[in-house]
Design a protein around this motif. Structure first.
Motif, PDB file in Angstrom:
ATOM      1  N   UNK A   1     -15.419 -27.674 -30.885  1.00 48.91           N
ATOM      2  CA  UNK A   1     -14.250 -27.696 -31.757  1.00 48.91           C
ATOM      3  C   UNK A   1     -12.949 -27.457 -31.009  1.00 48.91           C
TER       4      UNK A   1
ATOM      5  N   UNK B   1      -1.735 -22.505 -20.984  1.00 46.85           N
ATOM      6  CA  UNK B   1      -0.384 -22.834 -20.542  1.00 46.85           C
ATOM      7  C   UNK B   1      -0.209 -22.484 -19.065  1.00 46.85           C
TER       8      UNK B   1
ATOM      9  N   UNK C   1     -11.561 -32.448 -31.807  1.00 45.34           N
ATOM     10  CA  UNK C   1     -10.503 -31.613 -32.355  1.00 45.34           C
ATOM     11  C   UNK C   1      -9.153 -32.318 -32.320  1.00 45.34           C
TER      12      UNK C   1
ATOM     13  N   UNK D   1      -3.942 -19.933 -25.805  1.00 47.71           N
ATOM     14  CA  UNK D   1      -2.780 -20.819 -25.644  1.00 47.71           C
ATOM     15  C   UNK D   1      -2.007 -20.448 -24.377  1.00 47.71           C
ATOM     16  N   UNK D   2      -1.758 -19.155 -24.217  1.00 48.25           N
ATOM     17  CA  UNK D   2      -0.990 -18.707 -23.049  1.00 48.25           C
ATOM     18  C   UNK D   2      -1.790 -18.923 -21.765  1.00 48.25           C
TER      19      UNK D   2
ATOM     20  N   UNK E   1      -5.694 -30.899 -25.221  1.00 49.71           N
ATOM     21  CA  UNK E   1      -4.337 -31.292 -25.591  1.00 49.71           C
ATOM     22  C   UNK E   1      -3.345 -30.967 -24.477  1.00 49.71           C
ATOM     23  N   UNK E   2      -3.436 -29.749 -23.946  1.00 52.45           N
ATOM     24  CA  UNK E   2      -2.445 -29.311 -22.961  1.00 52.45           C
ATOM     25  C   UNK E   2      -2.770 -29.774 -21.544  1.00 52.45           C
TER      26      UNK E   2
ATOM     27  N   UNK F   1      -9.447 -27.743 -29.155  1.00 54.37           N
ATOM     28  CA  UNK F   1      -8.293 -28.630 -29.316  1.00 54.37           C
ATOM     29  C   UNK F   1      -7.260 -28.386 -28.212  1.00 54.37           C
ATOM     30  N   UNK F   2      -6.942 -27.087 -27.993  1.00 52.08           N
ATOM     31  CA  UNK F   2      -5.827 -26.754 -27.114  1.00 52.08           C
ATOM     32  C   UNK F   2      -6.007 -27.226 -25.676  1.00 52.08           C
TER      33      UNK F   2
END
Lengths: 272, 288
Positions: B221, B122, B238, B118-119, B227-228, B223-224
Motif C-alpha cells: 500500500x 525526503x 497506491x 515523509x521526512x 512518489x518522491x 505511496x510516498x
C-alpha cells in the motif's frame, strides 16, 4: 561484522543528520555548507500557512489519540469479559484496522463519508428551520475518525498485553477484602495499566501527527503538517523544508522516546 | 440475585466495548461495504460515482497492470533486501552486542520507524537529487549521473524506511533463543557455521517470516516512497489510487483497484500465516 553494523547505523542516521545540518545552512545549497544560520527556522515559523497546518495537525493528533486512549482502554478491559467468539471478532477487526494499507483506509473512509453526506445534507436542508442549514463535509471530523481507527487498535493492543501480564491474584485479593469492582479498578488495575495507556496515547499521537496518506484523502480543504510538507516538496526542495522537517523530526523523537520510557518502566515492573 | 448480577455484569461489558465497536463499525466495516458497492458502480460524467451494477471496473484492471506489476515485484524485492541487511544486524544485537549497550542499540533501531516517513524519504530525495550526490560527483568530473526517479532509488527508500520493522521481529526471535542449545551444539562438536545453519537460523525463522510478511504487506500500500523517489516513473498501486481518486476522479475504478489491493493483502497474509504455522507457532511482533 562490526564495520557492517556501524554502517547500518550510519545508513539509518546519516540522511536525517544531513537534513538537520542543512536546515542551519546560511546558503541555499544542498551540498555546500556556507555558514551557520537559523534564518530558515524564522522563515518557516513566520509562514502563516505552515503554522496553521501545524495547529491543525496538533488538534487532530491530540483529539484522535485522546479518544483512542479512552475508548481503546475501555475496549481492552471489556474484551477480557467477552465470550471467546466475540473476542475473536474484535481481535479480527482491530487486526484489520492495523493491517489494511493506509491508502485503502483513506479511500474507504472518503467514499463512505461522501455517500453518507449526499444523503444527510439534503435531508438536513429540508428539516432545518432556518434558511442556512449546516453543510456536513470533510475536515477535522473525518481525519479524526480515520486516525482514531488505527490509534484505537494500537491502544487496545498495548493495553491488552499489559492486562494479560497482570496477576489475577491481586484483583481477587482485592475483591476478597470486599472492595467493590470500581474500587479495585481505581486502586489496583488502573495504576498498573496507566503507563501503557499513556504510551499508547503517545504512539497514537505520533502516528496521527506523522500520517500523510490517510489525511491526504479525507482532509477535504483542511491542511495538516505532512500535507503541507508534501505540497512544498513538490514545489521544490528548499532549506525551509529542511527546517520544518527538523522540527517534525524532533517532535516525533520526543514523543516516541517518552513512550518507550513509559513502556520500559512497565516491563521492568512486571519483571520481564 | 445471581441473574441480576449477571445482567449488570453484561451491561458493564457492553458499555465498555460499545464505543470501540461503534467506531469499528462506522469507520471500518461500513466504509468497506461502501467501497465494495462503489467498485460495482459507474463513473458519473462529472466524476465521482453513479449507481449501477457492473463488472466493468474489474474488467478494466489490466489498464493499470504496470502499477500492479511494479508493486508485486518491488514490494517483495524490497522486503527481501531489507531482510539481507536486517538479519546480520538483528543477530549482532541479540547475540554479539555487549548487553550493557543492547537496550540503547535496539532503541536506536526502533526510533526511526516512529518518526515521519515523509521526512525520512525526503532526506533521500535531498541526497539523491541533482544538488546532492550528483552535484558532488560533477565536482570531481563525473557528469550527468541520475539517481533520483529510478527503481534503484525506490528500493533504497524502501530499505531505509522499513529496515527497523524488519530488524525488530528477527531480534525478538533471536533474543528468545535458548543459549544452552548453542552450547550443546558446540559441545557436540558442531562448527560455529553449522550451529548457525542447524540451530540458530531455523529457530529464528518465525521472526524472519513475521518481518517479511509485515514489510511486504505495508509496502503493497506504499505511496510516498515511489512518489518522491520514483517521481512518477516507478509507480505503485497506491500512486494509481491517488491519481484515480484525487485527479481523474474515477471513483468506481479506484474502488475496484482498492478492493483488489485488499484481496492481494489478504492472500499474502494467508500464505505467510500458513508458512509460519508450518515453521513454528506464530509469534507476536513487538513494534515498540
Amino acid at each position: 561484522m562490526r564495520a557492517f553494523i556501524s554502517s547500518v547505523y550510519l545508513f539509518l542516521y546519516a540522511p536525517i543528520a544531513l537534513v538537520v545540518l542543512f536546515s542551519f545552512n546560511a546558503g541555499r545549497s544542498a551540498s555546500e555548507f556556507t555558514g551557520f544560520s537559523t534564518d530558515w527556522y524564522g522563515k518557516a515559523l513566520g509562514n502563516t500557512f505552515l503554522v496553521s497546518a501545524l495547529q491543525n495537525s496538533l488538534i487532530i493528533a491530540f483529539t484522535s489519540a485522546a479518544l483512542a486512549a479512552v475508548f481503546g482502554t475501555m475496549a481492552a478491559l471489556g474484551m477480557e469479559r467477552l465470550g471467546a467468539r466475540m473476542r475473536a471478532l474484535f481481535d479480527a477487526l482491530f487486526a484489520a484496522a492495523i493491517v489494511v494499507p493506509g491508502v485503502v483506509i483513506g479511500i474507504a473512509t472518503l467514499v463512505a463519508l461522501v455517500a453518507v453526506f449526499s444523503f444527510l445534507n439534503p435531508a438536513l436542508a429540508a428539516l432545518w428551520p432556518g434558511d442556512r442549514p449546516p453543510q456536513l463535509g470533510l475536515g477535522y471530523g473525518s481525519i479524526i475518525a480515520a486516525h482514531g481507527l488505527f490509534s484505537m487498535a494500537l491502544v487496545t493492543m498495548i493495553v491488552k498485553a499489559r492486562i494479560a501480564s497482570l496477576g489475577r491474584d491481586i484483583v481477587e485479593a482485592s475483591s476478597d477484602l470486599y472492595a467493590t469492582p470500581l474500587t479495585t479498578f481505581r486502586l489496583i488495575v488502573l495504576p498498573q495499566i496507566l503507563p501503557s495507556i499513556l504510551a499508547g496515547f503517545l504512539l497514537a499521537f505520533t502516528f496521527s501527527f506523522d500520517d500523510f496518506i490517510i489525511a491526504f484523502f479525507v482532509a477535504g480543504s483542511k491542511t495538516t503538517l505532512p500535507i503541507y510538507v508534501f505540497a512544498s516538496i513538490r514545489r521544490g526542495v528548499t532549506p525551509e523544508i529542511n527546517a520544518i522537517a527538523t522540527l517534525v523530526l524532533f517532535a516525533s523523537l520526543l514523543l516516541i522516546l517518552t513512550a518507550r520510557i513509559l513502556m520500559r518502566e512497565k516491563r521492568s515492573k512486571s519483571g520481564e | 440475585m445471581r441473574a441480576a448480577m449477571n445482567t449488570k455484569r453484561n451491561l458493564v461489558t457492553a458499555a465498555l466495548v460499545a464505543p470501540a465497536a461503534a467506531w469499528l463499525f462506522v469507520f471500518l466495516v461500513l466504509p468497506f461495504v461502501a467501497m465494495l458497492v462503489f467498485a460495482f458502480g459507474e463513473r458519473a460524467p462529472e466524476g465521482g460515482y453513479q449507481a449501477a451494477f457492473t463488472f466493468a471496473q474489474f474488467a478494466n484492471l489490466p489498464t493499470r497492470a504496470t502499477a500492479f506489476w511494479n508493486t508485486l515485484l518491488l514490494a517483495p524485492a524490497g522486503a527481501l533486501l531489507c531482510l539481507v541487511v536486517a538479519y546480520p544486524t538483528a543477530y549482532h544485537l541479540a547475540v554479539k552486542a555487549n548487553p550493557r549497550y543492547r537496550l540503547i542499540l535496539v532503541s536506536l533501531v526502533v526510533v526511526p520507524f516512529w518518526t515521519s516517513l515523509l521526512v525520512r524519504t525526503y532526506a533521500w530525495m535531498y541526497i539523491l537529487g541533482s544538488r546532492g550526490i550528483p552535484n558532488l560527483l560533477a565536482m570531481v568530473g563525473i557528469e550527468d549521473v541520475r539517481l533520483l526517479n529510478t527503481p534503484g532509488a525506490v528500493l533504497l527508500g524502501i530499505v531505509y524506511g522499513y529496515l527497523p520493522l524488519m530488524i525488530m521481529p528477527i531480534y525478538v526471535s533471536l533474543e528468545k533463543l535458548d543459549r544452552r542449545l548453542l552450547e550443546a551444539s558446540a559441545d557436540l562438536g558442531a562448527k560455529p557455521v553449522s550451529t548457525f545453519f542447524g540451530v540458530t537460523l531455523p529457530l529464528s525463522l518465525p521472526g524472519v517470516m513475521t518481518g517479511v510478511a509485515l514489510v511486504t504487506i505495508l509496502l503493497l500500500g506504499e505511496y510516498l516512497i515511489p512518489q518522491l523517489l520514483g517521481g512518477g516513473k516507478v509507480f505503485f498501486i497506491g500512486n494509481a489510487l491517488v491519481d484515480l481518486f484525487l485527479q481523474s476522479r474515477n471513483w468506481p475504478f479506484g474502488s475496484a483497484i482498492a478492493v483488489t489491493l485488499v484481496a492481494v493483502v489478504v492472500v499474502v497474509l494467508m500464505v505467510a500465516m500458513r508458512i509460519a504455522w508450518r515453521v513454528a507457532g506464530t509469534r507476536q511482533v513487538d513494534l515498540v
